[in-house]
Design a protein around this motif. Structure first.
Motif, PDB file in Angstrom:
ATOM      1  N   LYS A  24       0.836  -1.211   0.000  1.00 38.39           N
ATOM      2  CA  LYS A  24       0.000   0.000   0.000  1.00 38.39           C
ATOM      3  C   LYS A  24       0.866   1.256   0.000  1.00 38.39           C
ATOM      4  O   LYS A  24       0.653   2.178  -0.791  1.00 38.39           O
ATOM      5  CB  LYS A  24      -0.914  -0.024   1.229  1.00 38.39           C
ATOM      6  N   HIS A  25       1.867   1.289   0.874  1.00 39.57           N
ATOM      7  CA  HIS A  25       2.703   2.481   0.985  1.00 39.57           C
ATOM      8  C   HIS A  25       3.665   2.637  -0.193  1.00 39.57           C
ATOM      9  O   HIS A  25       3.978   3.771  -0.576  1.00 39.57           O
ATOM     10  CB  HIS A  25       3.434   2.503   2.328  1.00 39.57           C
ATOM     11  N   VAL A  27       2.947   1.786  -3.325  1.00 38.64           N
ATOM     12  CA  VAL A  27       2.102   2.343  -4.391  1.00 38.64           C
ATOM     13  C   VAL A  27       1.868   3.831  -4.155  1.00 38.64           C
ATOM     14  O   VAL A  27       2.019   4.646  -5.064  1.00 38.64           O
ATOM     15  CB  VAL A  27       0.760   1.571  -4.494  1.00 38.64           C
ATOM     16  N   ASN A  28       1.495   4.192  -2.920  1.00 36.56           N
ATOM     17  CA  ASN A  28       1.252   5.612  -2.604  1.00 36.56           C
ATOM     18  C   ASN A  28       2.496   6.458  -2.841  1.00 36.56           C
ATOM     19  O   ASN A  28       2.413   7.558  -3.386  1.00 36.56           O
ATOM     20  CB  ASN A  28       0.785   5.777  -1.157  1.00 36.56           C
ATOM     21  N   ALA A  29       3.668   5.948  -2.429  1.00 37.93           N
ATOM     22  CA  ALA A  29       4.917   6.700  -2.602  1.00 37.93           C
ATOM     23  C   ALA A  29       5.256   6.870  -4.081  1.00 37.93           C
ATOM     24  O   ALA A  29       5.675   7.958  -4.510  1.00 37.93           O
ATOM     25  CB  ALA A  29       6.055   6.007  -1.867  1.00 37.93           C
ATOM     26  N   GLN A  31       3.121   6.852  -6.592  1.00 37.16           N
ATOM     27  CA  GLN A  31       2.144   7.785  -7.165  1.00 37.16           C
ATOM     28  C   GLN A  31       2.454   9.235  -6.790  1.00 37.16           C
ATOM     29  O   GLN A  31       2.229  10.141  -7.589  1.00 37.16           O
ATOM     30  CB  GLN A  31       0.725   7.416  -6.727  1.00 37.16           C
ATOM     31  N   ARG A  32       2.986   9.463  -5.585  1.00 37.80           N
ATOM     32  CA  ARG A  32       3.371  10.811  -5.159  1.00 37.80           C
ATOM     33  C   ARG A  32       4.715  11.237  -5.742  1.00 37.80           C
ATOM     34  O   ARG A  32       5.088  12.394  -5.669  1.00 37.80           O
ATOM     35  CB  ARG A  32       3.463  10.891  -3.633  1.00 37.80           C
ATOM     36  N   GLU A  42       5.526   6.488   6.562  1.00 38.40           N
ATOM     37  CA  GLU A  42       4.201   6.170   7.104  1.00 38.40           C
ATOM     38  C   GLU A  42       3.999   4.655   7.212  1.00 38.40           C
ATOM     39  O   GLU A  42       3.231   4.190   8.048  1.00 38.40           O
ATOM     40  CB  GLU A  42       3.107   6.805   6.244  1.00 38.40           C
ATOM     41  N   TYR A  43       4.714   3.878   6.388  1.00 41.97           N
ATOM     42  CA  TYR A  43       4.656   2.414   6.514  1.00 41.97           C
ATOM     43  C   TYR A  43       5.065   1.997   7.929  1.00 41.97           C
ATOM     44  O   TYR A  43       4.399   1.175   8.560  1.00 41.97           O
ATOM     45  CB  TYR A  43       5.572   1.721   5.496  1.00 41.97           C
ATOM     46  N   ASP A  46       2.326   2.858  10.424  1.00 42.26           N
ATOM     47  CA  ASP A  46       1.172   1.973  10.272  1.00 42.26           C
ATOM     48  C   ASP A  46       1.459   0.569  10.801  1.00 42.26           C
ATOM     49  O   ASP A  46       0.605  -0.042  11.442  1.00 42.26           O
ATOM     50  CB  ASP A  46       0.731   1.890   8.809  1.00 42.26           C
TER      51      ASP A  46
END
Length: 171
Positions: A24-25, A27-29, A31-32, A42-43, A46
């Protein structure tokens, strides 16, 4: 494979949690456009919130168990550890040893003061560790101080020096 629980080395559950959060993190990283340590931090937070906060307490519990004789373990299982404590251990959580807290060390001294005292202290240190893990830093800048405080607690979890820290935050 690198996520074993301190108490029984079962690592499938923690590894699934870690892998899901890592995916999840990541992919988010991506995309950012920020795959730096800070961008992926944040991983860590979490994982700590989801599972990691349990590991230090379980390590303290494992160390305490290793310091007991078989007779003391058998006695503790019979007299101090409730069904709820066993369920918590089974679920990868740290037991609270409610029976030890309720009966107090006066009664325990008659039965087995060393064991009752060890269980009580382990529960106190676990409370301190959960509080410390709840203060996990939100970015890499605060990690070194947080880790140093953790190492102080883990170096000698039986030490009474941390008792006052149960009332006040570590910083």
């Amino acid at each position: 494979a690198w996520m074993p629980k301190p108490l029984d080395a079962g690592g499938i559950g923690p590894a699934i949690i870690a892998a899901t959060l890592a995916g999840k993190h990541a992919v988010n990283a991506i995309q950012r456009g920020d795959v730096s340590e800070a961008g992926l931090w944040e991983y860590n937070k979490d994982f700590i919130d989801e599972y990691g906060y349990k590991t230090a307490g379980l390590e303290v519990f494992r160390r305490m168990l290793q310091g007991l004789s078989n007779d003391e373990i058998n006695y503790g299982m019979k007299h101090f550890i409730s069904r709820f404590d066993v369920e918590k251990i089974t679920n990868g959580e740290h037991p609270e040893f409610g029976l030890v807290s309720k009966m107090g060390l006066v009664f325990a001294s008659v039965m087995n003061q060393k064991l009752a005292s060890s269980l009580k202290r382990t529960a106190e240190v676990n409370a301190l560790l959960v509080k410390h893990y709840n203060d996990y830093p939100s970015n890499p800048d605060g990690f070194t101080e947080w880790q140093n405080d953790l190492m102080k607690i883990m170096e000698n979890p039986r030490s009474e020096e941390h008792t006052s820290e149960l009332q006040s935050p570590i910083h």
